[in-house]
Design an enzyme around this catalytic site. Structure first.
Site, mmCIF file in Angstrom:
data_model
loop_
_atom_site.group_PDB
_atom_site.id
_atom_site.type_symbol
_atom_site.label_atom_id
_atom_site.label_comp_id
_atom_site.label_asym_id
_atom_site.label_seq_id
_atom_site.Cartn_x
_atom_site.Cartn_y
_atom_site.Cartn_z
ATOM 1 N N ASN A 76 6.490 -3.748 36.098
ATOM 2 C CA ASN A 76 5.111 -3.373 35.787
ATOM 3 C C ASN A 76 4.249 -4.631 35.692
ATOM 4 O O ASN A 76 4.609 -5.575 34.988
ATOM 5 C CB ASN A 76 5.054 -2.627 34.456
ATOM 6 C CG ASN A 76 3.671 -2.073 34.179
ATOM 7 O OD1 ASN A 76 3.272 -1.064 34.761
ATOM 8 N ND2 ASN A 76 2.923 -2.725 33.316
ATOM 9 N N GLU A 77 3.138 -4.622 36.418
ATOM 10 C CA GLU A 77 2.223 -5.770 36.403
ATOM 11 C C GLU A 77 2.959 -7.098 36.252
ATOM 12 O O GLU A 77 2.749 -7.830 35.289
ATOM 13 C CB GLU A 77 1.198 -5.632 35.276
ATOM 14 C CG GLU A 77 0.113 -4.634 35.586
ATOM 15 C CD GLU A 77 -1.087 -4.727 34.644
ATOM 16 O OE1 GLU A 77 -1.009 -5.441 33.629
ATOM 17 O OE2 GLU A 77 -2.089 -4.071 34.939
ATOM 18 N N CYS A 131 9.076 -18.814 33.196
ATOM 19 C CA CYS A 131 10.172 -18.986 32.229
ATOM 20 C C CYS A 131 10.787 -20.387 32.408
ATOM 21 O O CYS A 131 10.903 -20.891 33.516
ATOM 22 C CB CYS A 131 11.215 -17.904 32.487
ATOM 23 S SG CYS A 131 12.692 -18.068 31.497
ATOM 24 N N GLU A 160 -3.494 2.583 37.877
ATOM 25 C CA GLU A 160 -4.071 2.753 36.545
ATOM 26 C C GLU A 160 -5.576 2.623 36.694
ATOM 27 O O GLU A 160 -6.058 1.654 37.283
ATOM 28 C CB GLU A 160 -3.554 1.674 35.577
ATOM 29 C CG GLU A 160 -2.049 1.735 35.386
ATOM 30 C CD GLU A 160 -1.523 0.664 34.434
ATOM 31 O OE1 GLU A 160 -2.301 0.126 33.630
ATOM 32 O OE2 GLU A 160 -0.319 0.364 34.528
HETATM 33 C C1 GLA Z 1 -1.825 -2.630 31.996
HETATM 34 C C2 GLA Z 1 -0.421 -2.094 31.950
HETATM 35 C C3 GLA Z 1 -0.284 -0.812 31.220
HETATM 36 C C4 GLA Z 1 -1.144 -0.806 29.985
HETATM 37 C C5 GLA Z 1 -2.567 -1.038 30.403
HETATM 38 C C6 GLA Z 1 -3.570 -0.925 29.275
HETATM 39 O O1 GLA Z 1 -2.516 -2.361 33.131
HETATM 40 O O2 GLA Z 1 0.166 -1.969 33.225
HETATM 41 O O3 GLA Z 1 1.075 -0.633 30.877
HETATM 42 O O4 GLA Z 1 -0.702 -1.781 29.112
HETATM 43 O O5 GLA Z 1 -2.657 -2.325 30.931
HETATM 44 O O6 GLA Z 1 -3.488 -1.940 28.385
HETATM 45 ZN ZN ZN Z 2 14.436 -17.796 32.871
#
Ligand code: GLA
Ligand code: ZN
Length: 649
Positions: A142-143, A149, A302
């Site tokens: 996700n994103e 790291c 989103e």
């Molecule tokens: C991002 C994330 C989501 C959520 C939204 C709103 O876009 O991908 O999981 O956290 O922000 O904060």
């Molecule tokens: Zn690492």
């Protein structure tokens, strides 16, 4: 069909409401949802113990209601037992300390142990759902951010990356210029990610830092590819994507999406109306960047559904019409899917004030009504599916240039991104489709290209741009072009270095005026205030288009125009406000013979087309009414309204 729906977190709600939630979704016309992306801890509550019943059940409910699913791999946050058993799967920060679990996104992307566990949970998901007819696509993680790291595994990975880039350690030392400050590496082991406080970062060797940022991007891409490969192994036909954000720590999405089927974007536009209308096209810029990453239509996974807040104070609530308008705006700029984040506002957890479509258990309220209206409106325009934006005009904007400018800011307030936005803004105001793409992309399909500083450049990039111009292209090259070689070291030839002959001018001297101002005057008498940077130019075949008015270089060229082959190259030695870029956009589009429309500021026009029809989408991105004439027709738009004209020519 256009894909419209929501992000849904069934694991946060009691099973009793799943059925009625999904029934309501189907009833109002939702055809797609995204689920699952943070649910590892529930799917695998203990090492090797899997609990998929709930996911099986909700997927069946969606299937029964004919709603398709984008399933997220849950690697963004692993269960606490994994971090406890294998602390080495947690990232190490620049302070050398291991991150504490509790938030999210703290997985180390290169850790073998983490990948072993990630592979196991992903395979468990694939075993059940890879060929499920309701699974439309997969979202990996996700994103994802650039992998910064600093753990041992990432240190090894970074070392391997640089050792593959250079033939020997002595070549690396030479290219990075490690003689400075006794920085010569005698063994590969001396090479590490940059540890230390943030303020020390910019004191580090810029060549080393740029390679580090290249590694951080390649490393994220590798982590996502590893997931995509697993998914493809189980179902070669399925669609794979990942949701991108627009933030400082973005990875190189051009690189990531090379291996992916669709680019996706999380679209959270500004809800405060800027008083000076300053950023009115800023959202269009982000959407054009999203489309440019794969140079084709994209998905919004989103979409803004209410006031934003949580870790920061809440923003105002979107004005009536705004949510719907912003969703239409994304479609106008090439989105084929819009999922609103999220169905219901969270009741627990850190994001309870990042609002969804409604607050309580029951779907209702102003924002929910507006969402339903959006679904009703889009139904009439499903024929937009299969159309795309064709653009004769591009702005070049890339991860690599951005990073290089961040490593070494050029003058007080100097911003590469702002210059890209200004160029885009000027073109937007002329009502043409604009692509925003990396300079590494093919350029021949365009007629007009604007490039803010091509800071990092080599002869091959210059050669491609020269071919573009000679064939008839109109190019604008920004200040700070040709300053560095590919190793982020300064070139010694006169600026703009490899671009000198295309521009037909050179930089005699420069004045990094920062927040100071200058004025420039065009031959037609128009004057503009400029700031940030002033290249004092010497023409070498080009003509001076505008000259400075102030300081010891009053009268020297600031903007030049060079005729080359069938095209023209403009060099812009300074940074103006948006009026200057509008002037330049007008000039360049006219030179290229591209039709333009002078739109009221804040009105956006884009054209989506297929072989049969062209659809103009006209969007009023302001909180006031707009009345204007387009192609002899009077158009009036209420705040945030979109109008679609079918058969636009
Ligand atoms: C991002 C994330 C989501 C959520 C939204 C709103 O876009 O991908 O999981 O956290 O922000 O904060
Ligand atoms: Zn690492």
């Amino acid at each position: 069909m256009l894909r419209l729906g929501v992000d849904y977190y069934p694991e946060h709600w009691s099973r009793e409401i799943w059925e009625s939630d999904v029934r309501e979704m189907a009833h109002i016309g939702i055809n797609t949802v995204r689920i699952g992306e943070f649910s590892w801890g529930i799917l695998e509550p203990d090492d090797g113990v899997f609990r998929f019943e709930w996911l099986d059940e909700i997927i069946e409910i969606f299937a029964r209601h004919r709603i398709d699913i984008i399933l997220g791999t849950p690697t963004n946050c692993a269960p606490l037992w994994l971090y406890r058993k294998h602390p080495e799967t947690l990232q190490v920060g620049r302070d050398g300390k291991r991150t504490e679990p509790g938030i999210r996104g703290h997985r180390c992307m290169t850790s073998r142990v983490f990948r072993r566990y990630a592979e196991r949970i992903i395979r468990e998901m694939l075993k059940r759902y890879a060929n499920h007819p309701s699974i439309l696509a997969w979202q990996t993680d996700n994103e994802p951010e650039g992998n910064h790291c600093c753990c041992e595994s990432c240190t090894d990975s970074f070392r391997t990356f640089v050792s593959n880039r250079y033939e020997s350690l002595s070549e690396l030392n030479r290219k990075w210029g490690t003689d400075v400050w006794s920085g010569t590496y005698r063994t590969w082991e001396e090479i590490r990610p940059p540890l230390g406080a943030d303020y020390e970062y910019n004191w580090l060797n810029p060549s080393y830092l740029l390679d580090y940022e290249r590694w951080a991007a390649a490393s994220s891409a590798d982590f996502l590819r590893f997931q995509a490969d697993l998914i493809r192994e189980s179902n070669p036909e399925t669609v794979i994507t990942v949701n991108a954000c627009f933030a400082a720590n973005m990875p190189d999405y051009h690189l990531i999406y090379k291996d992916f089927d669709v680019a996706s974007y999380d679209n959270y536009p500004e809800v405060r109306i800027p008083e000076d209308q300053g950023n009115v096209y800023s959202q269009a810029f982000a959407l054009d960047v999203a489309r440019g990453r794969k140079r084709k239509n994209f998905w919004v996974l989103e979409q803004l559904a209410g006031p934003k807040g949580c870790w920061s104070p809440m923003t105002p609530t979107p004005l009536p019409g705004m949510m719907k308008g912003y969703a239409w705006q994304a479609i106008a700029r090439g989105a084929d899917m819009i999922l609103f984040f999220r169905w219901r506002s969270a009741a627990r957890g850190a994001e309870m004030f990042w609002h969804g479509l409604f607050e309580g258990e029951k779907p209702e309220g102003r924002r929910y009504e507006e969402f339903k209206e959006f679904l009703r409106e889009t139904r009439a325009w499903d024929k937009l599916f299969g159309t795309e934006l064709k653009s004769k005009v591009a702005v070049l904007y890339s991860y690599e240039q951005n990073r290089a400018f961040r490593i070494q800011g050029q003058s007080e307030g100097f911003s590469y991104e702002d210059q890209a936005r200004l160029m885009h803004d000027g073109l937007m105001a002329m009502g043409v489709n604009v692509d925003v793409i990396s300079e590494k992309e093919e350029l021949d399909s365009y007629q007009v290209i604007m490039a803010p500083g091509l800071f990092i450049a080599d002869a091959s990039l210059a050669g491609r741009l020269e071919t573009f111009v000679r064939k008839g292209g109109i190019l604008l090259l920004g200040n700070r072009s040709g300053v560095k070689d590919l190793f982020n070291a300064r070139r010694l030839d006169p600026l703009p270095g490899v671009f000198r002959s295309i521009c037909g001018c050179s930089v005699d001297e420069y004045d990094p005026i920062g927040k100071g101002t200058q004025r420039l005057r065009f031959a037609d008498g128009e004057t503009f205030s400029v700031t940030s940077w002033c290249d004092i130019l010497k023409t070498e075949g080009a003509t001076a288009l505008a000259t400075y008015e102030d300081s010891f270089y009053a009268g020297s060229p600031a903007i030049t125009e060079n005729l080359l082959g069938n095209g023209r190259c403009y060099y812009l030695g300074t940074v103006g406000d948006r009026s200057l870029y509008r002037y330049l956009a007008r000039l360049m589009l006219d030179r290229a013979g591209i039709e333009r429309f002078e739109l009221p500021y804040g009105v956006e026009l884009s054209v989506r087309e297929n072989e049969r029809t062209r659809y103009a989408l006209i969007f009023n991105n302001t909180d006031g009414d707009q009345v204007f004439v387009l192609e002899q027709k009077k158009i009036s738009l209420r705040p945030f309204e979109v109008r679609i004209v079918e058969g636009f020519d």
